[in-house]
Write a protein that holds these residues in place. Structure first.
Motif, PDB file in Angstrom:
ATOM      1  N   VAL A  35      44.907  33.784  30.463  1.00  0.00           N
ATOM      2  CA  VAL A  35      43.477  33.998  30.657  1.00  0.00           C
ATOM      3  C   VAL A  35      42.801  33.264  29.509  1.00  0.00           C
ATOM      4  N   LYS A  39      38.636  36.365  26.916  1.00  0.00           N
ATOM      5  CA  LYS A  39      39.057  37.558  27.636  1.00  0.00           C
ATOM      6  C   LYS A  39      40.237  38.219  26.931  1.00  0.00           C
ATOM      7  N   TRP A  43      40.355  42.030  25.290  1.00  0.00           N
ATOM      8  CA  TRP A  43      41.384  43.022  25.618  1.00  0.00           C
ATOM      9  C   TRP A  43      42.073  43.524  24.353  1.00  0.00           C
ATOM     10  N   ALA A 107      30.010  46.323  37.401  1.00  0.00           N
ATOM     11  CA  ALA A 107      31.043  45.677  38.227  1.00  0.00           C
ATOM     12  C   ALA A 107      30.388  44.731  39.233  1.00  0.00           C
ATOM     13  N   MET A 108      29.243  45.152  39.784  1.00  0.00           N
ATOM     14  CA  MET A 108      28.559  44.289  40.742  1.00  0.00           C
ATOM     15  C   MET A 108      27.934  43.083  40.051  1.00  0.00           C
ATOM     16  N   VAL A 110      29.219  41.483  37.547  1.00  0.00           N
ATOM     17  CA  VAL A 110      30.315  40.525  37.363  1.00  0.00           C
ATOM     18  C   VAL A 110      30.528  39.732  38.651  1.00  0.00           C
ATOM     19  N   ASN A 111      30.486  40.456  39.766  1.00  0.00           N
ATOM     20  CA  ASN A 111      30.670  39.815  41.058  1.00  0.00           C
ATOM     21  C   ASN A 111      29.619  38.739  41.315  1.00  0.00           C
ATOM     22  N   PHE A 112      28.343  39.080  41.076  1.00  0.00           N
ATOM     23  CA  PHE A 112      27.273  38.108  41.307  1.00  0.00           C
ATOM     24  C   PHE A 112      27.324  36.970  40.300  1.00  0.00           C
ATOM     25  N   TYR A 114      30.063  35.511  39.200  1.00  0.00           N
ATOM     26  CA  TYR A 114      31.010  34.517  39.703  1.00  0.00           C
ATOM     27  C   TYR A 114      30.485  33.806  40.940  1.00  0.00           C
ATOM     28  N   ASN A 202      30.491  28.322  33.894  1.00  0.00           N
ATOM     29  CA  ASN A 202      31.468  29.336  33.510  1.00  0.00           C
ATOM     30  C   ASN A 202      30.751  30.638  33.150  1.00  0.00           C
ATOM     31  N   GLN A 204      32.217  33.588  32.814  1.00  0.00           N
ATOM     32  CA  GLN A 204      33.201  34.616  32.481  1.00  0.00           C
ATOM     33  C   GLN A 204      32.690  35.578  31.405  1.00  0.00           C
ATOM     34  N   GLU A 207      32.016  38.876  32.748  1.00  0.00           N
ATOM     35  CA  GLU A 207      33.188  39.725  32.975  1.00  0.00           C
ATOM     36  C   GLU A 207      33.676  40.323  31.654  1.00  0.00           C
ATOM     37  N   LEU A 211      34.092  44.166  30.651  1.00  0.00           N
ATOM     38  CA  LEU A 211      35.298  44.850  30.168  1.00  0.00           C
ATOM     39  C   LEU A 211      34.918  45.855  29.085  1.00  0.00           C
ATOM     40  N   HIS A 214      33.010  48.847  30.712  1.00  0.00           N
ATOM     41  CA  HIS A 214      33.877  49.765  31.453  1.00  0.00           C
ATOM     42  C   HIS A 214      34.741  50.576  30.492  1.00  0.00           C
TER      43      HIS A 214
ATOM     44  N   HIS B   4      36.941  29.827  35.903  1.00  0.00           N
ATOM     45  CA  HIS B   4      35.572  29.563  36.344  1.00  0.00           C
ATOM     46  C   HIS B   4      35.183  30.330  37.594  1.00  0.00           C
ATOM     47  N   ILE B  11      31.951  43.384  47.263  1.00  0.00           N
ATOM     48  CA  ILE B  11      31.087  44.406  46.682  1.00  0.00           C
ATOM     49  C   ILE B  11      31.432  45.785  47.242  1.00  0.00           C
ATOM     50  N   ILE B  56      39.128  53.083  36.925  1.00  0.00           N
ATOM     51  CA  ILE B  56      38.282  52.219  36.099  1.00  0.00           C
ATOM     52  C   ILE B  56      39.084  51.023  35.594  1.00  0.00           C
ATOM     53  N   MET B  61      38.030  47.025  35.687  1.00  0.00           N
ATOM     54  CA  MET B  61      38.448  46.097  34.644  1.00  0.00           C
ATOM     55  C   MET B  61      39.442  45.072  35.175  1.00  0.00           C
ATOM     56  N   ILE B  74      48.741  45.465  27.277  1.00  0.00           N
ATOM     57  CA  ILE B  74      47.654  46.418  27.090  1.00  0.00           C
ATOM     58  C   ILE B  74      48.116  47.845  27.357  1.00  0.00           C
TER      59      ILE B  74
END
Lengths: 230, 104
Positions: A35, A39, A43, A107-108, A110-112, A114, A202, A204, A207, A211, A214, B4, B11, B56, B61, B74
């Motif tokens: 990764v 990221k 972590w 979470a949503m 992050v989705n949008f 990408y 990019n 990321q 996201e 992390l 969350h 990327h 969703i 979660i 994550m 992790i």
């Protein structure tokens, strides 16, 4: 010469997954985590934070088991008067739902991100930050209430003296994380809105910020169970 | 799937997990509301806690979709914390017994 020194892509990235992939990833002369460094670093930071939070919670557990004075009953201490009735743990339940909701919006986002939908990403991140700020506000209310009732880090009128120190340390450290997260999210949201990541494409960073967010929610799951429900 | 365009999931999946977390939180709140006691209380609290934490980490994550090398790096170290929990619980029990004897 350079072809000899740098291995071809086929040899540097084993194509198999599962346990064989795990062994290959760890034993090869290459990046262990496939990764981005951002990221991986997030972590690793979160893993270190897991250890700090766990030390606090284990310290609290030790103190709570070892004390002979009666421990204050959390479901009474954190009860609220609503319409003349005493509702146990009401504020804590609302705080839990607010934080879970903020995890959902994150979470949503992050989705949008990408999907490179800048507007929706920023708006969902701002909503997340707002819910986080609401959480900290409710925590300030909770702290004020307890301080007025005489709870201190060295004692309280309800029972075991250690209750105050455990409460202020654990919820305070978590509240600090939420506050820092709100600032982090605001900064990233503004950068997304201004189009800072448009050129590279990019996204990321969203996201990675997610992390962290969350994780804050994750820690609250443990605090909720071990501190408020015990 | 490169960095990327990584971690794209519908969703609806997030909305389902969100709902599930709400239900689990409500259930663990109800454990306190109805004042369950003893082993029943503890097994329910721990069960709901672990289910929520798992959801979660796995979905929000994206741990469920990461390579095993990252997942193990992790998730394995916290097992040391479990050992510390057990050690400290045993130690605290001993301290409690001593205090019962001498500081009544």
């Amino acid at each position: 010469m350079s072809a000899l020194l740098s291995p071809s892509p086929e040899t540097s990235k084993p194509s198999f997954g599962g346990l064989r992939g795990l062994v290959a990833d760890w034993s090869s002369d290459q990046q262990a985590f496939q990764v981005s460094w951002g990221k991986a670093m997030m972590w690793i930071f979160l893993l270190s934070d897991t250890f700090v939070f766990s030390s606090f919670l284990i310290g609290y557990m030790t103190v709570r088991i070892a004390t002979t004075a009666p421990w204050p009953n959390p479901s009474e201490v954190f009860a609220l008067h609503v319409g003349g009735v005493e509702v146990p743990l009401l504020l804590i339940a609302i705080m839990t739902f607010v934080l879970i909701t903020s995890s959902g919006t994150m979470a949503m986002a992050v989705n949008f991100a990408y999907r490179r939908d800048r507007m929706k990403t920023a708006l969902l991140m701002l909503a997340t930050a707002f819910l986080g700020a609401a959480f900290v506000g409710m925590q300030a209310f909770e702290w004020t209430k307890l301080i007025v009732e005489g709870v201190r880090p060295w004692g309280n009128p309800m029972g075991a003296a250690q209750f105050g120190s455990a409460f202020f340390m654990i919820t305070g450290f978590h509240g600090l994380h939420v506050s820092a997260g709100v600032i982090y999210l605001l900064v990233v949201a503004l950068r997304v809105l201004r189009g800072r990541y448009e050129k590279s494409g990019n996204y990321q960073i969203v996201e990675i910020a997610g992390l962290y967010w969350h994780f804050v929610d994750l820690v609250w799951v443990f605090i909720f169970a071990l501190f408020y429900l015990w | 799937m490169t960095s990327h365009s990584g971690q794209q999931h519908p969703i609806s999946l997030y909305l389902k997990i969100w709902g599930l977390l709400f239900v689990l939180s409500t259930l663990s709140y109800l454990v306190d509301y109805f004042q369950f006691q003893g082993y029943l209380r503890w097994s329910l609290i721990i069960l709901f806690m672990l289910l929520k934490a798992g959801l979660i980490v796995a979905i929000f994550m994206h741990m469920a979709w990461e390579r095993l090398s990252l997942v193990y790096a992790i998730l394995v170290p916290p097992l040391c914390l479990l050992v510390l929990v057990i050690l400290m619980a045993a130690e605290a029990d001993y301290t409690f017994a001593l205090r019962q004897m001498f500081f009544r």
